[in-house]
Motif scaffolding. Structure first.
Motif, PDB file in Angstrom:
ATOM      1  N   ARG A   1       0.887  -1.177   0.000  1.00 16.02           N
ATOM      2  CA  ARG A   1       0.000   0.000   0.000  1.00 16.02           C
ATOM      3  C   ARG A   1       0.918   1.219   0.000  1.00 16.02           C
ATOM      4  O   ARG A   1       1.532   1.548   1.012  1.00 16.02           O
ATOM      5  N   ILE A   2       0.989   1.855  -1.161  1.00 16.68           N
ATOM      6  CA  ILE A   2       2.028   2.860  -1.390  1.00 16.68           C
ATOM      7  C   ILE A   2       1.408   4.221  -1.699  1.00 16.68           C
ATOM      8  O   ILE A   2       0.187   4.388  -1.691  1.00 16.68           O
ATOM      9  N   VAL A   3       2.267   5.185  -1.967  1.00 15.85           N
ATOM     10  CA  VAL A   3       1.836   6.514  -2.390  1.00 15.85           C
ATOM     11  C   VAL A   3       2.141   6.669  -3.872  1.00 15.85           C
ATOM     12  O   VAL A   3       3.254   6.378  -4.328  1.00 15.85           O
ATOM     13  N   TYR A   4       1.127   7.098  -4.630  1.00 16.10           N
ATOM     14  CA  TYR A   4       1.340   7.539  -5.997  1.00 16.10           C
ATOM     15  C   TYR A   4       1.570   9.042  -5.952  1.00 16.10           C
ATOM     16  O   TYR A   4       0.735   9.788  -5.423  1.00 16.10           O
ATOM     17  N   ALA A   5       2.701   9.504  -6.467  1.00 14.07           N
ATOM     18  CA  ALA A   5       3.068  10.916  -6.374  1.00 14.07           C
ATOM     19  C   ALA A   5       3.266  11.515  -7.763  1.00 14.07           C
ATOM     20  O   ALA A   5       3.864  10.883  -8.645  1.00 14.07           O
TER      21      ALA A   5
ATOM     22  N   TRP B   1      -3.238  13.017 -12.406  1.00 11.80           N
ATOM     23  CA  TRP B   1      -2.965  13.353 -13.805  1.00 11.80           C
ATOM     24  C   TRP B   1      -3.737  14.596 -14.236  1.00 11.80           C
ATOM     25  O   TRP B   1      -3.226  15.450 -14.977  1.00 11.80           O
ATOM     26  N   ALA B   2      -4.968  14.725 -13.731  1.00  8.19           N
ATOM     27  CA  ALA B   2      -5.820  15.854 -14.104  1.00  8.19           C
ATOM     28  C   ALA B   2      -5.505  17.122 -13.302  1.00  8.19           C
ATOM     29  O   ALA B   2      -6.108  18.174 -13.545  1.00  8.19           O
ATOM     30  N   GLY B   3      -4.587  17.036 -12.336  1.00 10.36           N
ATOM     31  CA  GLY B   3      -4.198  18.200 -11.559  1.00 10.36           C
ATOM     32  C   GLY B   3      -5.101  18.495 -10.378  1.00 10.36           C
ATOM     33  O   GLY B   3      -4.995  19.572  -9.774  1.00 10.36           O
ATOM     34  N   GLU B   4      -5.952  17.552 -10.006  1.00  6.30           N
ATOM     35  CA  GLU B   4      -6.878  17.775  -8.893  1.00  6.30           C
ATOM     36  C   GLU B   4      -6.214  17.553  -7.538  1.00  6.30           C
ATOM     37  O   GLU B   4      -6.708  18.019  -6.521  1.00  6.30           O
ATOM     38  N   CYS B   5      -5.130  16.817  -7.516  1.00 10.13           N
ATOM     39  CA  CYS B   5      -4.376  16.561  -6.293  1.00 10.13           C
ATOM     40  C   CYS B   5      -2.965  16.152  -6.687  1.00 10.13           C
ATOM     41  O   CYS B   5      -2.676  15.985  -7.880  1.00 10.13           O
ATOM     42  N   ASP B   6      -2.111  15.981  -5.685  1.00  3.37           N
ATOM     43  CA  ASP B   6      -0.707  15.685  -5.974  1.00  3.37           C
ATOM     44  C   ASP B   6      -0.279  14.278  -5.585  1.00  3.37           C
ATOM     45  O   ASP B   6       0.671  13.736  -6.164  1.00  3.37           O
ATOM     46  N   ILE B   7      -0.938  13.690  -4.581  1.00  3.21           N
ATOM     47  CA  ILE B   7      -0.587  12.338  -4.160  1.00  3.21           C
ATOM     48  C   ILE B   7      -1.858  11.560  -3.823  1.00  3.21           C
ATOM     49  O   ILE B   7      -2.917  12.147  -3.544  1.00  3.21           O
ATOM     50  N   SER B   8      -1.738  10.248  -3.835  1.00  2.62           N
ATOM     51  CA  SER B   8      -2.836   9.372  -3.419  1.00  2.62           C
ATOM     52  C   SER B   8      -2.254   8.092  -2.838  1.00  2.62           C
ATOM     53  O   SER B   8      -1.070   7.798  -3.011  1.00  2.62           O
ATOM     54  N   ILE B   9      -3.098   7.342  -2.142  1.00  6.65           N
ATOM     55  CA  ILE B   9      -2.705   6.050  -1.582  1.00  6.65           C
ATOM     56  C   ILE B   9      -3.284   4.963  -2.477  1.00  6.65           C
ATOM     57  O   ILE B   9      -4.447   5.034  -2.887  1.00  6.65           O
ATOM     58  N   GLY B  10      -2.482   3.939  -2.780  1.00  8.45           N
ATOM     59  CA  GLY B  10      -2.980   2.879  -3.646  1.00  8.45           C
ATOM     60  C   GLY B  10      -2.153   1.616  -3.517  1.00  8.45           C
ATOM     61  O   GLY B  10      -1.091   1.606  -2.896  1.00  8.45           O
ATOM     62  N   ASN B  11      -2.636   0.538  -4.117  1.00 12.18           N
ATOM     63  CA  ASN B  11      -1.894  -0.720  -4.165  1.00 12.18           C
ATOM     64  C   ASN B  11      -0.923  -0.708  -5.337  1.00 12.18           C
ATOM     65  O   ASN B  11      -1.232  -0.166  -6.412  1.00 12.18           O
TER      66      ASN B  11
END
Length: 332
Positions: free
Chosen positions: A120-124, A202-212
């Motif tokens: 469970r990582i961060v997509y940046a 990708w759309a510029g709505e946020c900078d990071i997210s949590i995902g598998n």
């Protein structure tokens, strides 16, 4: 190998105990497990029937009771393994081959076994997040991320497991504070799946997210989503006093299994080098058996140190973690 609806196939009757046939209920879509099942049949001659059950597996097994045709359950996430076990629907399996799975990735009562792992990582964002800007799960609560984080709901099994791991490391009050601060940093209300969060980056709505981790492989293989994947990089955060949170895809033998010999052969096969390679590569996950290499794509994501916290402990803390998520109204 195409999936079949087992209830229609077996018409409510159990197969003879020695039939060279195996019936699987799976949370994974057929295309993700068919290469594995085909290899098992090629090696053993045992025919495999699989039914894809995305929701309601516990309820279905309970309704079928002792007459269930299912020999094996294949699941995603420690939560679903725990739910099936807690419902009394699995049986213990003691076998030397299964003991090669690290102890922290299998049930202490030998009722379920992790066969691959994912982190469970961060997509940046490659453009808006500097190297080293995020290093820990604790850091996600820092006000510097205000309005910069996207997330699926925290009532989702994957995030409940992450919260349970945080709870194990830090205790109730610190976890409540972390959830509250993380919620305050969200760019928008939690919604969608892990890939939807990468699309938002990708759309510029946020900078990071949590995902598998494995969703990176899924996106790269989808022409529509490849551009999303290429806009981010994988960061392996750790707990301040531990490693990177991992979860499992797992297997268990049902209590009602009419084909127990075939079921055991399948479980033994899952920890063989060939099966580990096939299953891990098909799903862009990590093998659990030492000496089995990662796929080229998965290896390209880099090295990390898995958290040493045993997953059975994480599973036990799920109810408490969900209670905290609901208390802070994370998804509200």
């Amino acid at each position: 190998m195409r999936s079949v609806v087992l209830a229609a196939l077996i018409a409510g009757t159990a197969l003879p105990a020695l039939a060279q046939e195996l019936n699987i209920y799976s949370h994974r879509q057929p295309m993700l497990i068919d290469p594995l099942l085909e290899a098992f049949t090629a090696e053993t001659g045992i025919k495999v029937n699989s039914a894809y059950i995305n929701q309601g597996m516990v309820e279905r097994l309970q309704a079928e009771g002792e007459r269930s045709p299912a020999d094996i359950v294949l699941t995603v996430d420690i939560a679903r393994l725990g739910q099936i076990k807690d419902a009394g629907l699995l049986q213990p399996v003691e076998d030397a081959a299964l003991e090669t799975i690290p102890a922290g990735l299998r049930d202490a009562d030998n009722e379920w076994f992790g066969v691959t792992t994912r982190a469970r990582i961060v997509y940046a964002s490659k453009d808006r997040v500097a190297d080293g800007e995020v290093t820990t799960y604790e850091d996600l609560a820092d006000p510097k991320w205000k309005g910069r984080i996207c997330s699926r709901t925290f009532g989702n099994d994957y995030n409940i497991a992450l919260t349970a791991a945080y709870l194990a490391h830090h205790g109730e009050e610190a976890t409540r504070e972390w959830l509250t601060a993380l919620r305050a940093n969200l760019a928008k209300k939690p919604e969608g799946n892990d890939r939807a969060q990468v699309k938002s980056i990708w759309a510029g709505e946020c900078d990071i997210s949590i995902g598998n981790t494995y969703y990176m492989g899924v996106m790269l293989n989808d022409p529509e989503q490849k551009e999303w994947a290429e806009s981010v990089r994988i960061v392996f955060p750790t707990f301040e006093d531990g490693g990177t949170h991992v979860n499992v895809s797992g297997v268990g033998m049902t209590k009602a299994a009419p084909n127990r010999e075939a079921a055991l052969q399948f479980m033994q096969f899952l920890v063989s080098p060939e099966a580990q390679r096939i299953y891990a590569e098909s799903n862009n996950e990590f093998p659990v058996i030492d000496g089995v290499p990662r796929s080229e794509l998965v290896a390209s994501w880099g090295e990390f140190t898995p958290d040493a916290l045993a997953l059975p402990e994480v599973s036990d803390l799920r109810p408490a973690a969900l209670k905290l998520i609901e208390e802070v109204n994370f998804d509200g």
